[in-house]
Design an enzyme around this catalytic site. Sequence first.
Site, short mmCIF file in Angstrom:
data_model
loop_
_atom_site.label_atom_id
_atom_site.label_comp_id
_atom_site.label_asym_id
_atom_site.label_seq_id
_atom_site.Cartn_x
_atom_site.Cartn_y
_atom_site.Cartn_z
N ASP A 103 0.78 -1.25 0.00
CA ASP A 103 0.00 0.00 0.00
C ASP A 103 0.81 1.30 0.00
O ASP A 103 0.48 2.24 0.74
CB ASP A 103 -0.96 0.02 1.20
CG ASP A 103 -1.97 -1.11 1.16
OD1 ASP A 103 -1.89 -1.94 0.25
OD2 ASP A 103 -2.84 -1.17 2.05
N ASP B 262 -4.60 -0.71 -1.62
CA ASP B 262 -5.93 -0.52 -1.07
C ASP B 262 -6.76 0.02 -2.24
O ASP B 262 -6.35 1.00 -2.89
CB ASP B 262 -5.82 0.53 0.06
CG ASP B 262 -6.67 0.23 1.27
OD1 ASP B 262 -7.02 -0.95 1.48
OD2 ASP B 262 -6.97 1.18 2.01
N HIS C 145 -10.56 0.73 -2.83
CA HIS C 145 -11.92 0.72 -2.30
C HIS C 145 -12.96 1.26 -3.27
O HIS C 145 -12.69 2.22 -4.00
CB HIS C 145 -11.98 1.57 -1.03
CG HIS C 145 -11.15 1.07 0.11
ND1 HIS C 145 -11.14 -0.24 0.51
CD2 HIS C 145 -10.31 1.73 0.97
CE1 HIS C 145 -10.34 -0.37 1.56
NE2 HIS C 145 -9.81 0.80 1.85
N SER D 22 -15.42 1.05 5.46
CA SER D 22 -14.44 1.63 6.39
C SER D 22 -14.45 3.15 6.36
O SER D 22 -13.74 3.79 7.13
CB SER D 22 -13.03 1.14 6.05
OG SER D 22 -12.52 1.78 4.89
N HIS E 220 -10.64 7.04 1.41
CA HIS E 220 -9.25 7.00 0.92
C HIS E 220 -9.12 5.88 -0.11
O HIS E 220 -9.92 4.93 -0.12
CB HIS E 220 -8.29 6.73 2.09
CG HIS E 220 -8.54 5.41 2.75
ND1 HIS E 220 -9.50 5.23 3.72
CD2 HIS E 220 -7.98 4.18 2.55
CE1 HIS E 220 -9.52 3.96 4.10
NE2 HIS E 220 -8.61 3.29 3.39
N LYS F 152 -6.89 -4.92 -2.86
CA LYS F 152 -7.60 -5.44 -1.67
C LYS F 152 -8.59 -4.39 -1.16
O LYS F 152 -8.46 -3.21 -1.49
CB LYS F 152 -6.63 -5.83 -0.57
CG LYS F 152 -5.82 -4.68 -0.06
CD LYS F 152 -4.82 -5.17 0.96
CE LYS F 152 -4.04 -4.01 1.51
NZ LYS F 152 -4.87 -2.93 2.08
N GLU G 255 -13.94 -4.91 5.40
CA GLU G 255 -12.61 -4.32 5.55
C GLU G 255 -11.59 -5.41 5.23
O GLU G 255 -11.84 -6.60 5.47
CB GLU G 255 -12.41 -3.79 6.97
CG GLU G 255 -11.05 -3.16 7.25
CD GLU G 255 -10.68 -2.00 6.31
OE1 GLU G 255 -10.48 -2.26 5.09
OE2 GLU G 255 -10.56 -0.86 6.78
N ALA H 4 0.41 0.63 6.26
CA ALA H 4 1.00 1.22 7.46
C ALA H 4 1.37 0.10 8.44
O ALA H 4 0.67 -0.90 8.51
CB ALA H 4 -0.02 2.16 8.12
N CYS I 225 -2.07 -2.44 7.65
CA CYS I 225 -1.96 -3.41 6.55
C CYS I 225 -0.65 -4.17 6.54
O CYS I 225 -0.62 -5.34 6.14
CB CYS I 225 -2.24 -2.71 5.22
SG CYS I 225 -3.98 -2.21 5.12
C1 VGL Z 1 -4.69 0.98 5.68
C2 VGL Z 1 -6.13 2.12 7.06
C3 VGL Z 1 -7.15 1.94 6.16
C4 VGL Z 1 -3.30 0.48 5.43
C5 VGL Z 1 -5.71 0.79 4.78
O1 VGL Z 1 -2.92 0.32 4.26
O2 VGL Z 1 -2.55 0.27 6.41
N1 VGL Z 1 -4.90 1.64 6.83
N2 VGL Z 1 -6.93 1.28 5.02
ZN ZN Z 2 -8.39 1.27 3.44
#
Ligand code: VGL
Ligand code: ZN
Length: 207
Positions: A30, A69, A71, A77, A88, A113, A120, A148, A152
């Site tokens: 990500d 990510d 979405h 989420s 996001h 993903k 989620e 992060a 993830c």
């Molecule tokens: C993530 C929060 C929401 C990540 C993804 O990639 O860590 N964190 N969606």
């Molecule tokens: Zn996300």
Amino acid sequence: MHNKALLRRDFDVIESHQVNAGTDALIVVDVQRDFCPGGVLAVPDGDDVVPVLNEWLRAAGLLKLATRDWHPPDHCSFEPQGGPWPPHCVRNTPGAELHPDLEGARIEHLIAKGTDATREAYSGFDSPELLALLKKHGIRRLWIGGLATDYCVKATVLDGRENGFEVFVIEDGIRGIDVTPGDVAQASQQMQQAGARFVRSNQVRKA
Ligand code: VGL
Ligand code: ZN
């Protein structure tokens, strides 16, 4: 007297590792615009991982994978849907793009993903495609970096262990959100308790 433990404690002897060609995969998690400074869900210093992971992407002998990510606009989420995050990484928008300085052309497979609006999905393994690719290529060890640390990256590392992979976390190639201070430290502890090993890039010999 001069046993290994003593040397390590006294002189901080650095353990070194080596990439095994043919059995090892890199997973870049990500590294997207929205998770970097200027993005809607910026991870502090998130873009610091870019030069580190580019070096990994240039190495030979690794299967190079990345997750993103990805979405739908009404993902569960998101705050308007009652979730914890601002909207996001909405698919096909600039915020969902990989960081522009990441050498994305070197990525062999990019795995989406969080594509289901009702679920989620922090872990790359939530997309069955990831495990299928790893099996198909005979991969046994994973080198994981990205964003992060406390979401993830953690989820992907823990699932990697659950699926029987040897997992190395690229310590200088991850950054965390730390919504609650201590989250990142706790995530690191959890990953290590699950058997993941933290390594710094300069401790690893790459082909
Ligand atoms: C993530 C929060 C929401 C990540 C993804 O990639 O860590 N964190 N969606
Ligand atoms: Zn996300």
